[in-house]
Design a protein around this motif. Sequence first.
Motif, short mmCIF file in Angstrom:
data_model
loop_
_atom_site.label_atom_id
_atom_site.label_comp_id
_atom_site.label_asym_id
_atom_site.label_seq_id
_atom_site.Cartn_x
_atom_site.Cartn_y
_atom_site.Cartn_z
N LEU A 101 0.84 -1.20 0.00
CA LEU A 101 0.00 0.00 0.00
C LEU A 101 0.87 1.25 0.00
O LEU A 101 0.63 2.19 -0.75
CB LEU A 101 -0.92 -0.01 1.23
CG LEU A 101 -2.08 -1.02 1.16
CD1 LEU A 101 -2.71 -1.20 2.52
CD2 LEU A 101 -3.13 -0.56 0.15
N GLU A 102 1.93 1.22 0.83
CA GLU A 102 2.83 2.37 0.93
C GLU A 102 3.51 2.60 -0.42
O GLU A 102 3.66 3.73 -0.86
CB GLU A 102 3.88 2.14 2.02
CG GLU A 102 3.30 2.16 3.45
CD GLU A 102 2.52 0.91 3.84
OE1 GLU A 102 2.50 -0.07 3.05
OE2 GLU A 102 1.91 0.92 4.91
N ALA A 103 3.90 1.51 -1.08
CA ALA A 103 4.56 1.64 -2.39
C ALA A 103 3.62 2.27 -3.41
O ALA A 103 4.06 2.84 -4.40
CB ALA A 103 5.05 0.28 -2.87
N ALA A 104 2.32 2.13 -3.18
CA ALA A 104 1.35 2.74 -4.10
C ALA A 104 0.99 4.14 -3.65
O ALA A 104 0.07 4.75 -4.17
CB ALA A 104 0.10 1.87 -4.17
N GLY A 105 1.74 4.64 -2.65
CA GLY A 105 1.52 6.01 -2.19
C GLY A 105 0.36 6.15 -1.23
O GLY A 105 -0.11 7.24 -0.97
N LEU A 106 -0.12 5.01 -0.69
CA LEU A 106 -1.29 5.08 0.18
C LEU A 106 -0.87 4.97 1.63
O LEU A 106 -0.16 4.04 2.01
CB LEU A 106 -2.26 3.95 -0.18
CG LEU A 106 -2.79 4.04 -1.60
CD1 LEU A 106 -3.24 2.69 -2.10
CD2 LEU A 106 -3.94 5.03 -1.65
N LYS A 107 -1.29 5.93 2.41
CA LYS A 107 -1.01 5.87 3.85
C LYS A 107 -2.34 5.58 4.52
O LYS A 107 -3.11 6.48 4.81
CB LYS A 107 -0.46 7.20 4.34
CG LYS A 107 0.97 7.44 3.90
CD LYS A 107 1.62 8.54 4.71
CE LYS A 107 2.99 8.89 4.19
NZ LYS A 107 2.93 9.61 2.90
N VAL A 108 -2.64 4.30 4.72
CA VAL A 108 -3.93 3.96 5.32
C VAL A 108 -3.72 2.95 6.43
O VAL A 108 -2.71 2.24 6.46
CB VAL A 108 -4.91 3.37 4.29
CG1 VAL A 108 -5.45 4.45 3.40
CG2 VAL A 108 -4.26 2.27 3.49
N ASP A 109 -4.68 2.90 7.31
CA ASP A 109 -4.64 1.97 8.42
C ASP A 109 -5.27 0.66 7.92
O ASP A 109 -6.46 0.44 8.08
CB ASP A 109 -5.42 2.57 9.58
CG ASP A 109 -5.15 1.83 10.87
OD1 ASP A 109 -4.30 0.92 10.86
OD2 ASP A 109 -5.79 2.17 11.88
N GLY A 110 -4.46 -0.17 7.28
CA GLY A 110 -4.97 -1.39 6.66
C GLY A 110 -5.27 -2.47 7.69
O GLY A 110 -4.72 -2.48 8.78
#
Lengths: 333, 784
Positions: free
Chosen positions: B522-531
């Motif tokens: 997710l981080e590599a896709a630029g997403l900072k989320v609470d997965g």
Amino acid sequence: MNKIDLDSHLSEALTAIEAARDLESLKTLDTELLGKNSATTSAKKNLGELNPEERKVEGKRINEIRDQIQKEILDRKLILAEEENSLQLENERLDLTELDLGHRLGHRHVITQTWERLEDLFVGMGYTVAEGPEIEDEWHNFGALNFPLSHPARDMYDTLYVDYGEPQSTLLRTHTSPVQMRVMESQEPPIYSIMPGRVFRSDTADATHMPVFHQIEALVVDRGITFADLAGTLDAFTSAYFGKDFVTRLRPSYFPFTEPSAEFDIRRPDGTWLELAGCGMVHPNVLKAGGLDPEEWSGFAFGFGLDRLALMRHGIDDLRELFRNDHRFLSQF
Amino acid sequence: MKVLLTWLREFAPLEGTSEEIADQLSGLGLTVEDMTHIGGDLDGVVVAKVLDLRAHPDADRIQLVDVDSGDGEPLQICCGAFNMKVGDLVPLATLGTIMNNGMEIAKRKMRGQWSNGMLCAASEIGLGVDSEGIMLLDSSFEVGTPLKEALGIQEDVLFDLEVNPNRPDAMSIAGVARDLAALQGKKFSLPTPKEQESGESVNERLSVEILDPELCGRFVARILDDIEVGPSPSWVSNRLVALGMRPINNVVDASNYVMLELGQPSHTYDLDRVHGSGFKVRKAQEGEKITTLDGIERSLASSDGVVADADDVAIGIAGVMGGASTEIDQDTKTIALEMAWWDPISISATARRLGLRSEASSRFERGADPEIADLAMQRFAEILSSSGATLTPGTLDSRGDLPHRPPVRVRIERVNKMLGVNLSRKEISKLLESLEFKTSKSGENLDVEIPSFRFDSSEEIDVIEEIARLYGYSNIPRTVPMSALTGGLTERQTDRRIVKNTLVGLGIDEVMPVPFLAPGDLEAAGLKVDGITVTNPLVTEESVMRASLRPGLLKTLAYNASHRLTGLKLFELGHIYQHPLSEQPLPDEREHLGVVLAGGDAGSAVNVWSALADALALRDYELITVSPPGLHATRTAQIEVHGEVIGFVGEIAPSVLDAYEVSERVGWLEIDLDTALTISHGDKPYKSISRYPSSDIDLAFEVAEDVPAASVSSVLRASAGELLIDLRLFDVFRGHPVGENCRSLAYTLRFQATDRTLTDKEISEVRERCISAVEKELAASLRS
């Protein structure tokens, strides 16, 4: 203009018409030969100079000549129009095989195709389509479905749990059956619903297993629903989906949420049996968990693997192919 | 559970061919997963003696073996196994033997050397699972004897049954035979062995104390003297092998034999090693240690049951595995035999926690028969008596809390209503009695006593299932209930089809990547989320639940590109999961649409969106330039409808493409369908079509780069008013003579009134209004 003039005019006119090479020059000729300034028009104007007898003869003669010219022009026009049309068509000739670049639509995934086919079939039988969350709580996935805590039957499902709430309270649903509970919670019977959806198990991927796959579940709750209704509905479904050549069989089985429980098999035309669905009468404890009185309502449920139907339909021999998303696979269906 | 036909027939005179019996078993809910004829494939296989072993001159992986097959002459065989030595007895498939895989043994040359038969591994001749090396035979066998004769094997049929958790009774030969006998209407009877008893009574030599009555419903103990530990007779070991168990010694084998036959697991202790000659049955102390039979020291939990000696030292894990300290060995003379009934839930928890699922624990878990122990003890003693063991008088029989099992009221009307049949009370009673469910009349209905071997059954519905099972599911009629309701798809389900069909129509393929991601995806896709993460993943690479469809779609592009499949246009419609902002029963789960257009740009993504918006009749959207993380900072817009953000359209950020090893530019569209499809869309009221002529005017503006075209359009729309029926941006131009940091935007405006033909004057007025509005409100000027 005397008679000889007229005759030579006619023969000159016919020669000119015959010589016209295109519609444009024919149109000019038309004006020249039949228009206001044409020889015949002026000859007509001059008729008044003749005595009545001659006028009659001469007038008739002029009209005959005009008619003939007109007819010739018309005939010639048809020929030229046809020629020009042919010429245009010839000039526009295309090799269509050269132009077929194989443009294609996209393709719905085979699972979607099977999913929608099943939805349509059950909708035709009077069912609605229900859905529920893929991440479920322990109660809907197990507890409400008559799996007591630490019951060995829970081991039949290799459950994946997630970091939400208390440990082991939230999980990736192991079957579509929790949607049964959600339907019972949200609506009064009669219930005639199917529940297609994605489910999860802690299975290592191989040709017949995936940690993610799809099921479709059916739930009927109404007054006086019997095991015979379950058997008949499965038969009706089988002949609608697979065709009339398939024989069906129910075998006693065990699921905590149905009793009596059964496995539903179909016999292929080649004589081999295929285990298709797990099914049974909704267990009284499940009806109670759904807030229904098992003395008033009864029901049946059945569920089966959707992916396998997709594999069967297309003769695909490896379940993993459905999730690999190789374009060479996707574009086949 | 595996069963042998000859063994079943010891309990009832069962009839029918093996195929018929297999069908009957399946019909009873004991699905036959596999059926094997055994013994038959031993024809042609004889006992042979190894005379000489030689290396093959031209091969490493095979050796030359000379054997004596009975005539004293050396016979050369080529063999791929190396586990035998000179003097060993081995099974030889002689020339002409047809193996169970259909292969016929013939004289053939292997790398230039003659082979006159084949030496066999146990698995090759249906004598177990061992395929490592050639089977080594008992040295007492006579060379040349047919193997079948030497081993005392009779032809038999082995059924491998799938036994469901609700059939504890079918975990034994006797239980399976009882079902078949009931179906065939044959008499079923259990053996009634009565062993001679001698020696000192158990009461003087052993004590039993149940300290936890919930854990242990019954604990029966007896003593056998004069034990001589050695091999079992072949009729015992052959059956164990056939059912998939390895013979160990006569004591262990007798225990296993009785368990397979009657369903009662047992445990044997070397009595001389039991301190204080007493058993205490209790829950373990947290952290209490015990070394089990397999030599592993295990740490116990307070939920585990143990059997302790008189000194209160644990000498076995109740119902799961015995301890090493009291294990039977060659020197054992006296054994204490334990047959108990353990609480199924406790056994199940312990076996699972310790990863020790055994034949015994799987029986206790389902609920064993608490009343079979006396018979099973006699049977055990009977089997062991052939090696001289004697059963001593007396039985220690201690009882804890066995579940109370009152009779169940079964309503005849309920049975018929549930099954859709019409059975009389008498018919129902007969069906139940044949399964040893005792019935008595109670008014119109029946009171039914559940037999002790059916721990699973306790309610009316359980009994109804038994009735249905024995009556035969195939005899139940087929009816189809009529739904009084109208079937149909919901609006969402219909919309989902519109979305898929539209995208497919645009040449975009649907994909279904698995929703599991690796940490960091997710981080590599630029997403900072609470997965959401899986707490017990199979592999770490599949431990994160996707919080966006982006990583899966990019991985799919990369996978395809690695197979030289580029320029793909793909979409996925599926769920994404996140920790919610506020407390709620379940995580946030939303349905998203993701589209990737490899080789396409933001423009192609916008075109996909506008087509989709048209298909869904979701027309009043706005594109607002934004730079969300992971998406191309200068080529992305947020899609808003009535102020609500429903998704993003544009391109994937180049840095994200690098991280996912995608080398093409990728157009991107993502829509949160849970938001988008709950906004009013679809059917709209009809607007009448004007019968009057329309007029077009073209306007080109020089507009500063930082003014979006959408702003020009909206100013044009606002100032043109109702007469404007169509607005089209038909040309965008940059370069001379258009100024720096500007571009030319050319629009066609079509005007029409519903009630009149517009005059030149009206058109020219509205034209002026439009021009001045754009020039005044935006950094723009009309191009002439």
